[in-house]
Design a protein around this motif. Structure first.
Motif, PDB file in Angstrom:
ATOM      1  N   SER A  10       0.834  -1.209   0.000  1.00 27.19           N
ATOM      2  CA  SER A  10       0.000   0.000   0.000  1.00 27.19           C
ATOM      3  C   SER A  10       0.866   1.255   0.000  1.00 27.19           C
ATOM      4  O   SER A  10       0.556   2.241  -0.687  1.00 27.19           O
ATOM      5  CB  SER A  10      -0.927   0.002   1.212  1.00 27.19           C
ATOM      6  N   LEU A  14       0.809   4.104  -2.924  1.00 27.81           N
ATOM      7  CA  LEU A  14       0.403   5.474  -2.659  1.00 27.81           C
ATOM      8  C   LEU A  14       1.547   6.469  -2.805  1.00 27.81           C
ATOM      9  O   LEU A  14       1.364   7.561  -3.366  1.00 27.81           O
ATOM     10  CB  LEU A  14      -0.181   5.572  -1.247  1.00 27.81           C
ATOM     11  N   TYR A  18       1.480   9.830  -5.070  1.00 25.42           N
ATOM     12  CA  TYR A  18       1.488  11.140  -4.418  1.00 25.42           C
ATOM     13  C   TYR A  18       2.704  11.965  -4.800  1.00 25.42           C
ATOM     14  O   TYR A  18       2.624  13.190  -4.932  1.00 25.42           O
ATOM     15  CB  TYR A  18       1.431  10.985  -2.901  1.00 25.42           C
ATOM     16  N   TRP A  43       0.428   6.545 -12.201  1.00 24.37           N
ATOM     17  CA  TRP A  43      -0.432   5.832 -11.261  1.00 24.37           C
ATOM     18  C   TRP A  43      -0.481   4.337 -11.577  1.00 24.37           C
ATOM     19  O   TRP A  43      -0.551   3.497 -10.674  1.00 24.37           O
ATOM     20  CB  TRP A  43      -1.849   6.419 -11.278  1.00 24.37           C
ATOM     21  N   ASN A  64      -6.932  -2.302  -0.972  1.00 25.13           N
ATOM     22  CA  ASN A  64      -8.139  -1.538  -1.261  1.00 25.13           C
ATOM     23  C   ASN A  64      -9.215  -1.921  -0.246  1.00 25.13           C
ATOM     24  O   ASN A  64      -9.561  -3.109  -0.141  1.00 25.13           O
ATOM     25  CB  ASN A  64      -8.613  -1.849  -2.686  1.00 25.13           C
ATOM     26  N   ALA A  93      -1.322   4.848   4.326  1.00 23.45           N
ATOM     27  CA  ALA A  93      -1.747   6.143   3.797  1.00 23.45           C
ATOM     28  C   ALA A  93      -1.106   7.278   4.577  1.00 23.45           C
ATOM     29  O   ALA A  93      -0.619   8.259   3.987  1.00 23.45           O
ATOM     30  CB  ALA A  93      -3.277   6.257   3.852  1.00 23.45           C
ATOM     31  N   SER A 184      -9.798   7.716  -8.550  1.00 25.58           N
ATOM     32  CA  SER A 184      -9.780   7.146  -7.204  1.00 25.58           C
ATOM     33  C   SER A 184      -9.925   5.637  -7.271  1.00 25.58           C
ATOM     34  O   SER A 184      -8.963   4.919  -7.358  1.00 25.58           O
ATOM     35  CB  SER A 184     -10.875   7.757  -6.334  1.00 25.58           C
ATOM     36  N   ASN A 186     -10.558   3.776  -4.957  1.00 27.90           N
ATOM     37  CA  ASN A 186      -9.899   3.202  -3.789  1.00 27.90           C
ATOM     38  C   ASN A 186     -10.036   4.166  -2.616  1.00 27.90           C
ATOM     39  O   ASN A 186      -9.493   5.279  -2.661  1.00 27.90           O
ATOM     40  CB  ASN A 186      -8.420   2.955  -4.101  1.00 27.90           C
ATOM     41  N   ARG A 189      -6.742   5.416  -1.133  1.00 25.61           N
ATOM     42  CA  ARG A 189      -6.092   6.473  -1.882  1.00 25.61           C
ATOM     43  C   ARG A 189      -6.702   7.845  -1.591  1.00 25.61           C
ATOM     44  O   ARG A 189      -6.018   8.866  -1.646  1.00 25.61           O
ATOM     45  CB  ARG A 189      -6.168   6.147  -3.375  1.00 25.61           C
ATOM     46  N   SER A 190      -7.996   7.886  -1.270  1.00 21.58           N
ATOM     47  CA  SER A 190      -8.662   9.166  -1.086  1.00 21.58           C
ATOM     48  C   SER A 190      -9.088   9.432   0.356  1.00 21.58           C
ATOM     49  O   SER A 190      -8.663  10.400   0.960  1.00 21.58           O
ATOM     50  CB  SER A 190      -9.879   9.260  -2.004  1.00 21.58           C
ATOM     51  N   SER A 193      -6.295   8.933   3.116  1.00 21.95           N
ATOM     52  CA  SER A 193      -5.299   9.988   2.956  1.00 21.95           C
ATOM     53  C   SER A 193      -5.880  11.361   3.287  1.00 21.95           C
ATOM     54  O   SER A 193      -5.152  12.246   3.747  1.00 21.95           O
ATOM     55  CB  SER A 193      -4.752   9.972   1.532  1.00 21.95           C
TER      56      SER A 193
END
Length: 242
Positions: A10, A14, A18, A43, A64, A93, A184, A186, A189-190, A193
């Motif tokens: 993960s 990420l 980012y 990505w 996820n 995250a 997104s 996920n 991811r959003s 974070s």
């Protein structure tokens, strides 16, 4: 080890994304401009490498929350295991946000007046909650159906490179066709974070707020519904194929 693999996979997933988002969003970087194909590759590679390293380390590479809940509801994992996977994703995250801010500290300081929440979370081209929710469900379902289906067929043993390639192809294709909700698919991811974005002192954040309504309805519930449906659809297909 399986939980460590979830954390590391993960984090790789990420952090790569980012860092690229920081490069195209902030000042004092070498890129500084959005290129959609380049963004898709960035990505896609991040997802692919995250999947690869998680599998190599011996984990199931869920990466996820939608997949975690899908596995839980279908009886593939226990409630305690689901909580551990979600905790690893949440900590990953936070680590990814923190490392991104640390590495781009000077760029964040130089970027007064620039919105920064989009680096760490996804927002739509045009906000329409009902439509965005439907888009997120569809995009997440298709993406995870491809990735999970590949993992099932390849039996998960010598699957790392193949799974990474499938992840790369799936994100790249979806980014060109279904990228309406801000890339997104996920909640890690959003939404995860976004929580860390709100908590971590980021230079020149200037009181910028997370759109929690959108994050919770679309990026949490929408992507989770898509992930759960993908897990059940894959299980149904495998059962039908024997």
């Amino acid at each position: 080890m399986i939980y460590l693999s979830e954390f590391v996979g993960s984090l790789v997933f990420l952090l790569g994304g980012y860092c690229y988002m920081s490069n195209i969003t902030l000042k004092k970087t070498l890129i500084g401009k959005l290129n959609f194909v380049e963004l898709s590759f960035a990505w896609s590679l991040s997802v692919g490498f995250g999947l690869c390293i998680a599998v190599v380390l011996g984990g199931p590479a869920l990466l996820n929350p939608g997949v975690v809940f899908g596995m839980l509801f279908s009886g593939g994992i226990t409630g305690a295991q689901a909580c551990m996977y979600l905790l690893m994703e949440f900590l990953a995250a936070g680590s990814a946000v923190g490392l991104t801010v640390l590495n781009f500290h000077d760029s964040f300081k130089a970027s007064e007046g620039i919105s920064k929440r989009g680096i760490f979370s996804a927002y739509p081209v045009e906000k329409h909650m009902v439509l965005n929710f439907f888009q997120e469900v569809c995009a997440t379902f298709v993406f995870l159906f491809l990735v999970l289906g590949a993992g099932k067929v390849m039996d998960g043993k010598t699957v790392a490179l193949q799974l990474g390639a499938i992840g790369f192809a799936a994100v790249f294709l979806l980014s060109l066709t279904l990228d309406l909700t801000g890339f997104s698919m996920n909640a890690m991811r959003s939404v995860f974070s976004s929580i860390w974005f709100a908590l971590i002192p980021i230079p020149q954040k200037n009181g910028e707020k997370v759109d929690w309504g959108y994050q919770l309805v679309v990026n949490l519930v929408g992507s989770t519904v898509g992930g759960v449906l993908a897990v059940f659809a894959i299980n149904a297909c495998m059962a039908a194929l024997g």
